[in-house]
Design a protein around this motif. Structure first.
Motif, PDB file in Angstrom:
ATOM      1  N   VAL A 161       9.674  62.772 -34.194  1.00 46.63           N
ATOM      2  CA  VAL A 161      10.774  61.916 -33.730  1.00 46.63           C
ATOM      3  C   VAL A 161      11.770  63.004 -33.639  1.00 46.63           C
ATOM      4  CG1 VAL A 161      11.965  59.886 -34.090  1.00 46.63           C
ATOM      5  CG2 VAL A 161       9.951  59.707 -34.566  1.00 46.63           C
ATOM      6  N   SER A 162      12.637  62.986 -32.776  1.00 47.35           N
ATOM      7  CA  SER A 162      13.914  63.858 -32.209  1.00 47.35           C
ATOM      8  C   SER A 162      14.930  63.710 -32.567  1.00 47.35           C
ATOM      9  CB  SER A 162      13.848  64.183 -30.942  1.00 47.35           C
ATOM     10  OG  SER A 162      14.265  63.335 -29.705  1.00 47.35           O
ATOM     11  N   PRO A 163      15.551  64.046 -33.049  1.00 45.81           N
ATOM     12  CA  PRO A 163      16.716  63.052 -33.757  1.00 45.81           C
ATOM     13  C   PRO A 163      17.940  62.069 -32.645  1.00 45.81           C
ATOM     14  CG  PRO A 163      17.349  65.807 -34.055  1.00 45.81           C
ATOM     15  CD  PRO A 163      15.805  65.230 -33.068  1.00 45.81           C
ATOM     16  N   GLY A 164      18.050  62.471 -31.302  1.00 47.40           N
ATOM     17  CA  GLY A 164      18.158  61.264 -29.809  1.00 47.40           C
ATOM     18  C   GLY A 164      17.858  60.388 -30.550  1.00 47.40           C
ATOM     19  N   VAL A 165      16.287  60.121 -30.719  1.00 47.06           N
ATOM     20  CA  VAL A 165      15.934  58.579 -30.754  1.00 47.06           C
ATOM     21  C   VAL A 165      16.104  58.253 -31.736  1.00 47.06           C
ATOM     22  CG1 VAL A 165      13.714  57.612 -30.954  1.00 47.06           C
ATOM     23  CG2 VAL A 165      13.482  59.748 -29.451  1.00 47.06           C
ATOM     24  N   LYS A 166      16.577  58.620 -32.411  1.00 45.49           N
ATOM     25  CA  LYS A 166      17.379  58.214 -34.131  1.00 45.49           C
ATOM     26  C   LYS A 166      18.233  57.885 -34.104  1.00 45.49           C
ATOM     27  CE  LYS A 166      13.588  61.274 -37.617  1.00 45.49           C
ATOM     28  NZ  LYS A 166      14.053  62.408 -38.105  1.00 45.49           N
ATOM     29  N   PHE A 167      18.926  58.850 -33.574  1.00 44.75           N
ATOM     30  CA  PHE A 167      20.392  57.821 -33.504  1.00 44.75           C
ATOM     31  C   PHE A 167      20.687  56.851 -33.257  1.00 44.75           C
ATOM     32  CE2 PHE A 167      23.767  60.635 -35.493  1.00 44.75           C
ATOM     33  CZ  PHE A 167      22.787  61.673 -35.822  1.00 44.75           C
ATOM     34  N   ALA A 168      19.947  57.100 -31.360  1.00 47.38           N
ATOM     35  CA  ALA A 168      19.870  55.370 -30.800  1.00 47.38           C
ATOM     36  C   ALA A 168      19.377  54.710 -31.580  1.00 47.38           C
ATOM     37  CB  ALA A 168      19.099  56.038 -29.357  1.00 47.38           C
ATOM     38  N   VAL A 169      18.339  54.542 -32.122  1.00 47.43           N
ATOM     39  CA  VAL A 169      17.997  53.048 -32.703  1.00 47.43           C
ATOM     40  C   VAL A 169      18.597  52.952 -34.261  1.00 47.43           C
ATOM     41  CG1 VAL A 169      15.515  52.743 -34.021  1.00 47.43           C
ATOM     42  CG2 VAL A 169      15.031  53.708 -31.580  1.00 47.43           C
ATOM     43  N   ASP A 170      18.897  53.728 -34.843  1.00 43.98           N
ATOM     44  CA  ASP A 170      19.843  53.747 -36.198  1.00 43.98           C
ATOM     45  C   ASP A 170      20.837  52.847 -34.871  1.00 43.98           C
ATOM     46  OD1 ASP A 170      19.084  56.349 -37.954  1.00 43.98           O
ATOM     47  OD2 ASP A 170      18.112  54.311 -37.204  1.00 43.98           O
ATOM     48  N   ALA A 171      21.525  53.279 -33.800  1.00 43.67           N
ATOM     49  CA  ALA A 171      22.622  52.354 -33.815  1.00 43.67           C
ATOM     50  C   ALA A 171      22.022  50.899 -33.283  1.00 43.67           C
ATOM     51  CB  ALA A 171      23.719  53.173 -31.925  1.00 43.67           C
ATOM     52  N   TYR A 172      21.492  50.999 -32.682  1.00 47.55           N
ATOM     53  CA  TYR A 172      20.702  49.751 -32.348  1.00 47.55           C
ATOM     54  C   TYR A 172      20.881  48.960 -33.715  1.00 47.55           C
ATOM     55  CZ  TYR A 172      17.866  45.663 -30.373  1.00 47.55           C
ATOM     56  OH  TYR A 172      17.741  44.376 -29.814  1.00 47.55           O
ATOM     57  N   ILE A 173      20.291  49.247 -34.560  1.00 41.31           N
ATOM     58  CA  ILE A 173      20.048  48.552 -36.052  1.00 41.31           C
ATOM     59  C   ILE A 173      20.847  48.063 -37.070  1.00 41.31           C
ATOM     60  CG2 ILE A 173      18.819  48.476 -38.017  1.00 41.31           C
ATOM     61  CD1 ILE A 173      16.387  50.392 -36.688  1.00 41.31           C
ATOM     62  N   PHE A 219      24.367  47.765 -35.080  1.00 45.73           N
ATOM     63  CA  PHE A 219      24.334  47.154 -34.081  1.00 45.73           C
ATOM     64  C   PHE A 219      24.334  45.345 -34.647  1.00 45.73           C
ATOM     65  CE2 PHE A 219      26.616  45.696 -30.124  1.00 45.73           C
ATOM     66  CZ  PHE A 219      26.406  44.505 -30.041  1.00 45.73           C
ATOM     67  N   ALA A 220      22.632  44.910 -35.014  1.00 44.32           N
ATOM     68  CA  ALA A 220      22.347  43.783 -35.344  1.00 44.32           C
ATOM     69  C   ALA A 220      22.879  44.259 -37.120  1.00 44.32           C
ATOM     70  CB  ALA A 220      20.567  44.211 -35.060  1.00 44.32           C
ATOM     71  N   ARG A 221      23.246  44.927 -37.695  1.00 43.46           N
ATOM     72  CA  ARG A 221      23.779  44.532 -38.909  1.00 43.46           C
ATOM     73  C   ARG A 221      24.947  44.204 -39.067  1.00 43.46           C
ATOM     74  NH1 ARG A 221      20.292  49.789 -41.690  1.00 43.46           N
ATOM     75  NH2 ARG A 221      18.355  48.720 -41.907  1.00 43.46           N
ATOM     76  N   GLN A 222      26.148  44.347 -38.442  1.00 45.90           N
ATOM     77  CA  GLN A 222      27.114  44.443 -37.765  1.00 45.90           C
ATOM     78  C   GLN A 222      28.056  43.370 -38.075  1.00 45.90           C
ATOM     79  OE1 GLN A 222      27.897  48.181 -37.274  1.00 45.90           O
ATOM     80  NE2 GLN A 222      27.368  49.204 -38.965  1.00 45.90           N
ATOM     81  N   ARG A 223      27.333  43.080 -36.010  1.00 42.74           N
ATOM     82  CA  ARG A 223      28.279  42.419 -35.344  1.00 42.74           C
ATOM     83  C   ARG A 223      27.196  40.823 -35.133  1.00 42.74           C
ATOM     84  NH1 ARG A 223      29.520  45.584 -30.671  1.00 42.74           N
ATOM     85  NH2 ARG A 223      30.046  43.897 -30.251  1.00 42.74           N
TER      86      ARG A 223
END
Ligand code: AHQ
Length: 249
Positions: free
Chosen positions: A120-132, A134-138
């Motif tokens: 798994v590439s760093p960019g994929v991890k960053f994008a997916v973590d940004a989505y998770i 988002f759901a935790r904080q909004r």
């Protein structure tokens, strides 16, 4: 004096149409997915895509559990919990995460190649973590809105089901089970997601515009996942895509 037109909320139908118009930025149009559809990926590149996308798949139930934890409405939770079951499985239903591992094995990866996340590439991890995150904080309604990229998902799943057997005949048939599952699950998910979004964001034109921005955020998450995969899995140089990069999205 009447409110100027620009502040008048769209009707429910107009608002839904505006959400659906965002489909022109869906990752089905990303050059990597176009290459996939056109049968231009090598075996290794398809394996690379499956291994990277597994990080997104295991993130979905965590994202949905975050939405559940933020949502005080029992009726909404009773509907939303099905998404977690769809991925984690229940009883004889092995679930989507297991089906994705089977997809990995169908393209020639080992279970450990997929579950270890070593590809798994760093960019994929960053994008997916940004989505998770988002759901935790909004507010949970904003996270529900962000899931509406699934308005466009049946099209991309059907594309794979229709094209892979001829484009990638070496992929074992059972590998497509995940995509077939999602055809019905995505359509059912979107019914609830759209209902919540059209209700909650129709309070004002400003809120409706915010919903479009939230959907664009998630479209960007999917786009960056495909960018990162293309960078990690191909040796395509930027200049080969410079005309594409210049296209307005
Ligand atoms: O397999 C996918 C999936 O389970 C989901 C859940 C949903 C969400 O909650 O954001 N979005 C989504 C998507 C899945 N597959 C993607 C693909 O291209 O295979 C598409 C993606 C989406 O459209 O958001």
């Amino acid at each position: 004096m009447n409110a100027p037109i620009l502040n008048t909320p769209w009707t429910r139908e107009e608002f839904e149409e505006k959400l659906r118009e965002k489909g022109k930025g869906y990752h089905i149009y990303h050059p990597f997915h176009v290459m996939m559809y056109e049968g231009k990926l090598t075996r290794e590149q398809l394996q690379c895509w499956v291994a990277n996308r597994f990080y997104y798949q295991i993130g979905i139930p965590q994202k949905d559990a975050a939405i559940m934890s933020n949502c005080p409405d029992k009726e909404i939770r009773k509907g939303w919990i099905q998404r977690i079951i769809d991925h984690d499985g229940e009883g004889d239903n092995v679930g989507g995460i297991e089906a994705w591992i089977k997809l990995g094995e169908a393209v020639g990866l080992s279970r450990e190649d997929v579950t270890s996340l070593k590809f798994v590439s760093p960019g994929v991890k960053f994008a997916v973590d940004a989505y998770i995150n988002f759901a935790r904080q909004r507010p949970w309604q904003e996270s529900v809105c962000s899931s509406l990229t699934e308005l466009f998902a049946p099209h991309i799943h059907q594309q794979r089901i229709s094209s892979w057997p001829s484009m990638y005949p070496w992929v074992k048939e059972e590998g497509l089970i995940y995509f077939k599952k999602r055809l019905t699950e995505a359509r059912r998910d979107v019914e609830q997601g759209l209902h919540v979004t059209l209700d909650y964001f129709s309070q004002s034109r400003e809120m409706q515009e915010k919903a479009l921005e939230i959907l664009q955020f998630k479209l960007d998450v999917l786009w960056v996942i495909a960018d990162s995969i293309m960078l990690a899995c191909t040796d395509i140089k930027v200049e080969q895509n410079v005309d594409y990069l210049r296209q307005p999205r």
